[in-house]
Design a protein around this motif. Structure first.
Motif, PDB file in Angstrom:
ATOM      1  N   THR A 190       0.830  -1.202   0.000  1.00 31.59           N
ATOM      2  CA  THR A 190       0.000   0.000   0.000  1.00 31.59           C
ATOM      3  C   THR A 190       0.865   1.252   0.000  1.00 31.59           C
ATOM      4  OG1 THR A 190      -1.716  -1.165   1.220  1.00 31.59           O
ATOM      5  CG2 THR A 190      -1.820   1.247   1.203  1.00 31.59           C
ATOM      6  N   MET A 191       1.933   1.249   0.780  1.00 28.63           N
ATOM      7  CA  MET A 191       2.802   2.418   0.846  1.00 28.63           C
ATOM      8  C   MET A 191       3.429   2.694  -0.512  1.00 28.63           C
ATOM      9  SD  MET A 191       6.125   3.132   3.258  1.00 28.63           S
ATOM     10  CE  MET A 191       5.158   3.331   4.745  1.00 28.63           C
ATOM     11  N   VAL A 192       3.935   1.631  -1.170  1.00 27.60           N
ATOM     12  CA  VAL A 192       4.565   1.825  -2.469  1.00 27.60           C
ATOM     13  C   VAL A 192       3.551   2.306  -3.484  1.00 27.60           C
ATOM     14  CG1 VAL A 192       5.800   0.675  -4.346  1.00 27.60           C
ATOM     15  CG2 VAL A 192       6.334   0.091  -1.990  1.00 27.60           C
ATOM     16  N   ARG A 193       2.317   1.801  -3.433  1.00 21.87           N
ATOM     17  CA  ARG A 193       1.284   2.168  -4.385  1.00 21.87           C
ATOM     18  C   ARG A 193       0.895   3.633  -4.254  1.00 21.87           C
ATOM     19  NH1 ARG A 193      -2.600  -1.321  -2.856  1.00 21.87           N
ATOM     20  NH2 ARG A 193      -1.368  -3.036  -3.679  1.00 21.87           N
ATOM     21  N   ASN A 194       0.982   4.185  -3.062  1.00 20.97           N
ATOM     22  CA  ASN A 194       0.572   5.566  -2.838  1.00 20.97           C
ATOM     23  C   ASN A 194       1.627   6.591  -3.209  1.00 20.97           C
ATOM     24  OD1 ASN A 194      -1.936   4.831  -1.922  1.00 20.97           O
ATOM     25  ND2 ASN A 194      -1.346   4.790   0.243  1.00 20.97           N
ATOM     26  N   ILE A 195       2.845   6.147  -3.497  1.00 22.24           N
ATOM     27  CA  ILE A 195       3.883   7.072  -3.935  1.00 22.24           C
ATOM     28  C   ILE A 195       3.655   7.390  -5.408  1.00 22.24           C
ATOM     29  CG2 ILE A 195       6.363   7.414  -4.227  1.00 22.24           C
ATOM     30  CD1 ILE A 195       6.829   5.445  -1.990  1.00 22.24           C
TER      31      ILE A 195
ATOM     32  N   LEU B 156      10.173   5.675   3.635  1.00 30.21           N
ATOM     33  CA  LEU B 156       9.599   6.599   4.603  1.00 30.21           C
ATOM     34  C   LEU B 156       9.761   8.038   4.139  1.00 30.21           C
ATOM     35  CD1 LEU B 156       8.302   7.035   7.376  1.00 30.21           C
ATOM     36  CD2 LEU B 156      10.591   6.977   8.389  1.00 30.21           C
ATOM     37  N   ARG B 157      10.910   8.357   3.574  1.00 28.26           N
ATOM     38  CA  ARG B 157      11.151   9.725   3.093  1.00 28.26           C
ATOM     39  C   ARG B 157      10.269  10.052   1.888  1.00 28.26           C
ATOM     40  NH1 ARG B 157      17.030  10.347   1.551  1.00 28.26           N
ATOM     41  NH2 ARG B 157      16.374  12.503   1.257  1.00 28.26           N
ATOM     42  N   GLU B 158      10.149   9.113   0.946  1.00 26.03           N
ATOM     43  CA  GLU B 158       9.357   9.370  -0.252  1.00 26.03           C
ATOM     44  C   GLU B 158       7.866   9.452   0.072  1.00 26.03           C
ATOM     45  OE1 GLU B 158      10.414  10.160  -3.048  1.00 26.03           O
ATOM     46  OE2 GLU B 158      12.301   9.193  -3.564  1.00 26.03           O
ATOM     47  N   TYR B 159       7.440   8.688   1.063  1.00 23.17           N
ATOM     48  CA  TYR B 159       6.024   8.611   1.394  1.00 23.17           C
ATOM     49  C   TYR B 159       5.579   9.785   2.261  1.00 23.17           C
ATOM     50  CZ  TYR B 159       1.584   6.512   2.857  1.00 23.17           C
ATOM     51  OH  TYR B 159       0.258   6.262   3.094  1.00 23.17           O
ATOM     52  N   SER B 160       6.509  10.396   2.989  1.00 30.02           N
ATOM     53  CA  SER B 160       6.165  11.453   3.934  1.00 30.02           C
ATOM     54  C   SER B 160       6.025  12.793   3.227  1.00 30.02           C
ATOM     55  CB  SER B 160       7.228  11.568   5.019  1.00 30.02           C
ATOM     56  OG  SER B 160       7.386  10.344   5.692  1.00 30.02           O
ATOM     57  N   ASP B 161       5.333  13.722   3.893  1.00 35.96           N
ATOM     58  CA  ASP B 161       5.256  15.071   3.345  1.00 35.96           C
ATOM     59  C   ASP B 161       6.545  15.827   3.656  1.00 35.96           C
ATOM     60  OD1 ASP B 161       5.143  16.167   5.967  1.00 35.96           O
ATOM     61  OD2 ASP B 161       2.982  15.838   6.020  1.00 35.96           O
ATOM     62  N   ASP B 162       6.653  17.038   3.112  1.00 35.54           N
ATOM     63  CA  ASP B 162       7.904  17.782   3.218  1.00 35.54           C
ATOM     64  C   ASP B 162       8.236  18.218   4.642  1.00 35.54           C
ATOM     65  OD1 ASP B 162       8.083  17.467   0.569  1.00 35.54           O
ATOM     66  OD2 ASP B 162       7.826  19.570   0.012  1.00 35.54           O
ATOM     67  N   SER B 163       7.290  18.186   5.548  1.00 31.62           N
ATOM     68  CA  SER B 163       7.538  18.701   6.890  1.00 31.62           C
ATOM     69  C   SER B 163       7.699  17.608   7.940  1.00 31.62           C
ATOM     70  CB  SER B 163       6.379  19.632   7.314  1.00 31.62           C
ATOM     71  OG  SER B 163       5.168  18.901   7.353  1.00 31.62           O
ATOM     72  N   GLY B 164       7.570  16.355   7.531  1.00 39.62           N
ATOM     73  CA  GLY B 164       7.624  15.271   8.505  1.00 39.62           C
ATOM     74  C   GLY B 164       8.870  14.432   8.386  1.00 39.62           C
TER      75      GLY B 164
ATOM     76  N   ALA C  48      10.115  13.006   6.007  1.00 37.64           N
ATOM     77  CA  ALA C  48      10.876  13.099   4.757  1.00 37.64           C
ATOM     78  C   ALA C  48      12.286  13.620   5.024  1.00 37.64           C
ATOM     79  CB  ALA C  48      10.157  14.014   3.764  1.00 37.64           C
ATOM     80  N   ASP C  49      12.455  14.347   6.118  1.00 38.07           N
ATOM     81  CA  ASP C  49      13.788  14.804   6.505  1.00 38.07           C
ATOM     82  C   ASP C  49      14.666  13.576   6.748  1.00 38.07           C
ATOM     83  OD1 ASP C  49      15.642  15.373   9.088  1.00 38.07           O
ATOM     84  OD2 ASP C  49      15.482  17.173   7.856  1.00 38.07           O
ATOM     85  N   PRO C  50      15.824  13.483   6.074  1.00 39.52           N
ATOM     86  CA  PRO C  50      16.634  12.259   6.169  1.00 39.52           C
ATOM     87  C   PRO C  50      17.121  11.940   7.574  1.00 39.52           C
ATOM     88  CG  PRO C  50      17.828  14.002   5.026  1.00 39.52           C
ATOM     89  CD  PRO C  50      16.416  14.465   5.153  1.00 39.52           C
ATOM     90  N   VAL C  51      17.449  12.967   8.361  1.00 39.75           N
ATOM     91  CA  VAL C  51      17.921  12.725   9.725  1.00 39.75           C
ATOM     92  C   VAL C  51      16.799  12.117  10.564  1.00 39.75           C
ATOM     93  CG1 VAL C  51      18.724  13.834  11.841  1.00 39.75           C
ATOM     94  CG2 VAL C  51      19.692  14.510   9.646  1.00 39.75           C
ATOM     95  N   ARG C  52      15.603  12.685  10.447  1.00 41.99           N
ATOM     96  CA  ARG C  52      14.471  12.144  11.204  1.00 41.99           C
ATOM     97  C   ARG C  52      14.097  10.747  10.723  1.00 41.99           C
ATOM     98  NH1 ARG C  52      10.221  17.250  11.646  1.00 41.99           N
ATOM     99  NH2 ARG C  52      11.554  18.623  12.894  1.00 41.99           N
ATOM    100  N   ALA C  53      14.103  10.533   9.406  1.00 40.25           N
ATOM    101  CA  ALA C  53      13.735   9.229   8.867  1.00 40.25           C
ATOM    102  C   ALA C  53      14.683   8.144   9.374  1.00 40.25           C
ATOM    103  CB  ALA C  53      13.746   9.268   7.344  1.00 40.25           C
ATOM    104  N   SER C  54      15.984   8.415   9.338  1.00 41.10           N
ATOM    105  CA  SER C  54      16.961   7.455   9.837  1.00 41.10           C
ATOM    106  C   SER C  54      16.740   7.170  11.318  1.00 41.10           C
ATOM    107  CB  SER C  54      18.377   7.993   9.606  1.00 41.10           C
ATOM    108  OG  SER C  54      19.347   7.193  10.245  1.00 41.10           O
TER     109      SER C  54
END
Length: 254
Positions: A1-6, A176-184, A186-192
């Motif tokens: 589902t996550m991949v489909r929504n990108i 997680l980065r591709e699926y997230s919006d620009d403010s969540g 998606a930030d690489p430091v937060r995603a890691s």
């Protein structure tokens, strides 16, 4: 589902790392704070080093300022070191200071290696290596090689499982980065940090936790940088990324 929504194919990168916090003193203090706090959490409070590092990074980047996330992550990675490297507070402070110095050198040389995941880990490794050299601590390389490679039999089961968990960490972070919006996230430091935190909470094997966290650093890369060798922010619009190419690239790098 996550991949489909990108929305494939992608023609632009997810958000890269935030600009550095402008005040030098603040960056230095955050780097040292993250080093000391991570050491305390895993050496004296019984938490895993990955849990301590990812939690400290998330705390700083979400509760204080996103621009301090890189400094916090770099410091927390150095703070994952064992107690033999920093047996007392003065040595821990010195490690934080050395890590901060290495980080400042990195970001002031035209932000070297920007967009390539793992540059903060390499910086922390350099700092801890300097400390180990200063204290005369020998390398653990031989023990590591014996654990990962069986004489006459090739890679051990530990090495194979680490590869798979590195792939999992890398792919999970970029998804997680591709699926997230620009403010969540998606930030690489937060995603890691999120992937590291989830791994430390739901996996039992310490080696698997470390491998997932290590793989997440690969997932911090900019896709255009990893796949096409482009400079940050200059993804080729004429060569859109497909789901298969993106995931295969990050899985292979992991």
């Amino acid at each position: 589902t996550m991949v489909r929504n990108i929305k494939w194919p992608l023609v632009r990168d997810p958000p890269g790392v935030s600009p550095e916090y402008p005040l030098l003193a603040t960056r230095v203090l955050v780097t040292m704070f993250a080093t000391l706090s991570t050491q305390y959490l895993h050496l004296y409070s019984g938490n895993s080093p990955v849990l301590a590092s990812s939690a400290m990074t998330l705390l700083v980047s979400t509760c204080f300022d996103r621009r301090l996330g890189q400094a916090a992550l770099c410091g927390s990675l150095a703070g994952m070191s064992g107690g033999h490297l920093t047996p007392n507070l003065s040595m821990a402070l010195l490690l934080g200071a050395v890590t901060s110095a290495c980080y400042e050198v990195l970001i002031n040389i035209n932000n070297a290696c920007l967009g390539i995941g793992g540059r903060l880990g390499a910086t922390a490794f350099l700092a801890t290596s300097i400390m180990a050299r200063y204290r005369g601590i020998g390398s653990a390389g031989r023990k590591l090689r014996r654990g990962l490679w069986k004489s006459g039999a090739g890679p051990s089961s530990i090495a194979v499982s680490m590869v798979l968990y590195h792939v999992l960490g890398a792919v999970s972070t970029i998804l997680l980065r591709e699926y997230s919006d620009d403010s969540g996230a998606a930030d690489p430091v937060r995603a890691s940090s999120v992937i590291g935190l989830l791994g430390s909470l739901f996996l039992k094997d310490p080696t698997a936790i470390l491998a997932v966290y290590g793989g997440s650093f690969v997932g911090m890369s900019l896709p255009s940088r990893l796949m096409n060798g482009n400079a940050p922010g200059n993804a080729r619009a004429g060569q859109p990324q497909t789901a298969v190419s993106l995931l295969a690239s990050f899985a292979g790098a992991g």
